[in-house]
Design a protein around this motif. Structure first.
Motif, PDB file in Angstrom:
ATOM      1  N   LEU A  34       0.831  -1.212   0.000  1.00 19.59           N
ATOM      2  CA  LEU A  34       0.000   0.000   0.000  1.00 19.59           C
ATOM      3  C   LEU A  34       0.864   1.260   0.000  1.00 19.59           C
ATOM      4  CD1 LEU A  34      -2.856  -1.052   2.455  1.00 19.59           C
ATOM      5  CD2 LEU A  34      -3.052  -0.665  -0.017  1.00 19.59           C
ATOM      6  N   SER A  35       1.972   1.222   0.731  1.00 15.52           N
ATOM      7  CA  SER A  35       2.893   2.366   0.741  1.00 15.52           C
ATOM      8  C   SER A  35       3.478   2.577  -0.643  1.00 15.52           C
ATOM      9  CB  SER A  35       4.016   2.144   1.757  1.00 15.52           C
ATOM     10  OG  SER A  35       3.503   2.025   3.069  1.00 15.52           O
ATOM     11  N   THR A  38       0.822   3.968  -3.064  1.00 13.35           N
ATOM     12  CA  THR A  38       0.538   5.382  -2.789  1.00 13.35           C
ATOM     13  C   THR A  38       1.605   6.286  -3.404  1.00 13.35           C
ATOM     14  OG1 THR A  38      -0.577   4.821  -0.708  1.00 13.35           O
ATOM     15  CG2 THR A  38       0.173   7.097  -0.974  1.00 13.35           C
ATOM     16  N   ILE A  39       2.867   5.922  -3.208  1.00 15.44           N
ATOM     17  CA  ILE A  39       3.970   6.711  -3.770  1.00 15.44           C
ATOM     18  C   ILE A  39       3.960   6.631  -5.294  1.00 15.44           C
ATOM     19  CG2 ILE A  39       6.479   6.973  -3.885  1.00 15.44           C
ATOM     20  CD1 ILE A  39       6.559   5.793  -1.020  1.00 15.44           C
ATOM     21  N   ALA A  40       3.718   5.426  -5.833  1.00 14.70           N
ATOM     22  CA  ALA A  40       3.693   5.248  -7.288  1.00 14.70           C
ATOM     23  C   ALA A  40       2.584   6.081  -7.924  1.00 14.70           C
ATOM     24  CB  ALA A  40       3.510   3.769  -7.633  1.00 14.70           C
ATOM     25  N   CYS A  41       1.432   6.158  -7.275  1.00 15.27           N
ATOM     26  CA  CYS A  41       0.326   6.969  -7.799  1.00 15.27           C
ATOM     27  C   CYS A  41       0.662   8.460  -7.723  1.00 15.27           C
ATOM     28  CB  CYS A  41      -0.958   6.686  -7.025  1.00 15.27           C
ATOM     29  SG  CYS A  41      -1.667   5.052  -7.357  1.00 15.27           S
ATOM     30  N   ALA A  42       1.320   8.860  -6.645  1.00 14.42           N
ATOM     31  CA  ALA A  42       1.709  10.275  -6.498  1.00 14.42           C
ATOM     32  C   ALA A  42       2.681  10.693  -7.587  1.00 14.42           C
ATOM     33  CB  ALA A  42       2.321  10.502  -5.117  1.00 14.42           C
ATOM     34  N   ILE A  43       3.490   9.753  -8.052  1.00 19.44           N
ATOM     35  CA  ILE A  43       4.433  10.037  -9.143  1.00 19.44           C
ATOM     36  C   ILE A  43       3.794   9.787 -10.504  1.00 19.44           C
ATOM     37  CG2 ILE A  43       6.647   9.388 -10.186  1.00 19.44           C
ATOM     38  CD1 ILE A  43       7.551   8.488  -7.383  1.00 19.44           C
ATOM     39  N   PRO A 100      11.960  -2.664   5.626  1.00 17.49           N
ATOM     40  CA  PRO A 100      10.738  -2.455   4.837  1.00 17.49           C
ATOM     41  C   PRO A 100      10.855  -1.268   3.889  1.00 17.49           C
ATOM     42  CG  PRO A 100      10.171  -2.966   7.109  1.00 17.49           C
ATOM     43  CD  PRO A 100      11.660  -2.786   7.070  1.00 17.49           C
ATOM     44  N   THR A 101      11.609  -0.239   4.287  1.00 23.27           N
ATOM     45  CA  THR A 101      11.780   0.925   3.421  1.00 23.27           C
ATOM     46  C   THR A 101      12.458   0.544   2.117  1.00 23.27           C
ATOM     47  OG1 THR A 101      11.954   2.384   5.343  1.00 23.27           O
ATOM     48  CG2 THR A 101      12.774   3.235   3.252  1.00 23.27           C
ATOM     49  N   ALA A 106      12.031  -0.539  -3.829  1.00 27.54           N
ATOM     50  CA  ALA A 106      12.100  -1.471  -4.962  1.00 27.54           C
ATOM     51  C   ALA A 106      10.735  -1.615  -5.637  1.00 27.54           C
ATOM     52  CB  ALA A 106      12.608  -2.835  -4.484  1.00 27.54           C
ATOM     53  N   GLN A 107       9.691  -1.707  -4.829  1.00 26.80           N
ATOM     54  CA  GLN A 107       8.357  -1.869  -5.394  1.00 26.80           C
ATOM     55  C   GLN A 107       7.889  -0.607  -6.106  1.00 26.80           C
ATOM     56  OE1 GLN A 107       5.336  -3.582  -2.945  1.00 26.80           O
ATOM     57  NE2 GLN A 107       6.451  -5.484  -2.661  1.00 26.80           N
TER      58      GLN A 107
END
Length: 235
Positions: A34-35, A38-43, A100-101, A106-107
């Motif tokens: 989910l993290s 969220t970041i991928a969508c923001a970019i 986890p970061t 990577a994801q």
């Protein structure tokens, strides 16, 4: 047959009992995925809107590269992130490797092209419908981008769900940068691989059932959003 039935019964028993290790692994998997989404969508969404609403030299090449990156090999991404985050790498001072970061990083690299490529096609189709209206109203580029992103919001959820599906099923990159460390970086896919090799089939099967349920839930959610799009007239 009796052994298979026993393993299956134990697997469902772990799920029904909300086994602590099982819940910990599933929770970490959801947090990481989910993290990353969220970041991928923001970019990806702003990038998609920019490519869909703007014409510039080299745009076709950028779109071609973006589409090609959808097929990035996970192990290659994992290796690149590992080399950058390792102690001898340029970002080694951050101490993020085997955390986890690092798995989220990577994801994000893996799924951002997927989210952006799907979103670009969605937004471009919608922008083509509104192009004459935008011109007649002398709408600026940034206003047009915001408008099409808002109008395409239901379709963009589909892109986000596709990214999440890719993320939650990832194993190659996360095992390289995460290390599959118990109680720290062990997610569903890496745990299934490990527990199967150890012969702990009930836990592996329980995780597999949950992963399958998530996949089915994603497909149902995508179908529901597409049905909603049709009802509100977006497609």
């Amino acid at each position: 047959m009796h052994m298979k039935d026993s393993v299956l019964a134990q697997a469902f028993g772990l799920i029904a009992a909300m086994d602590r290790d099982l819940i910990e692994i599933v929770s970490l998997s959801l947090f990481v995925s989910l993290s990353a989404v969220t970041i991928a969508c923001a970019i990806g969404f702003p990038l998609a809107a920019l490519l869909a609403t703007t014409r510039f030299r080299g745009r076709g090449f950028v779109v071609l590269v973006l589409n090609a990156l959808m097929g990035l090999p996970p192990v290659v991404v994992g290796l690149i992130v590992y080399l950058n985050l390792s102690r001898s790498g340029p970002l080694g001072f951050l101490g993020l490797l085997y955390s986890p970061t690092a798995m989220i990083i990577a994801q994000v690299i893996l799924i951002t092209p997927i989210v952006a490529a799907i979103a670009r096609q969605i937004v471009e189709d919608l922008h083509d419908e509104y192009a004459e209206l935008f011109v007649s109203m002398t709408v600026g580029r940034w206003t047009a981008m915001r408008a099409v992103l808002w109008d395409a919001r239901f379709s963009l959820v589909t892109a986000a769900l596709a990214g999440f599906g890719r993320s939650i099923a990832e194993v190659g990159a996360v095992i390289i940068v995460g290390g599959n460390i118990d109680h720290l970086t062990r997610v569903m896919t890496t745990a299934i691989a490990l527990e199967t090799s150890k012969g702990d089939l009930p836990l592996a099967l329980a995780l597999g059932v949950i992963l399958l349920m998530i996949a089915l839930g994603l497909n149902a959610a995508i179908s529901a959003f597409r049905f909603t799009e049709r009802r509100v007239g977006y497609v």
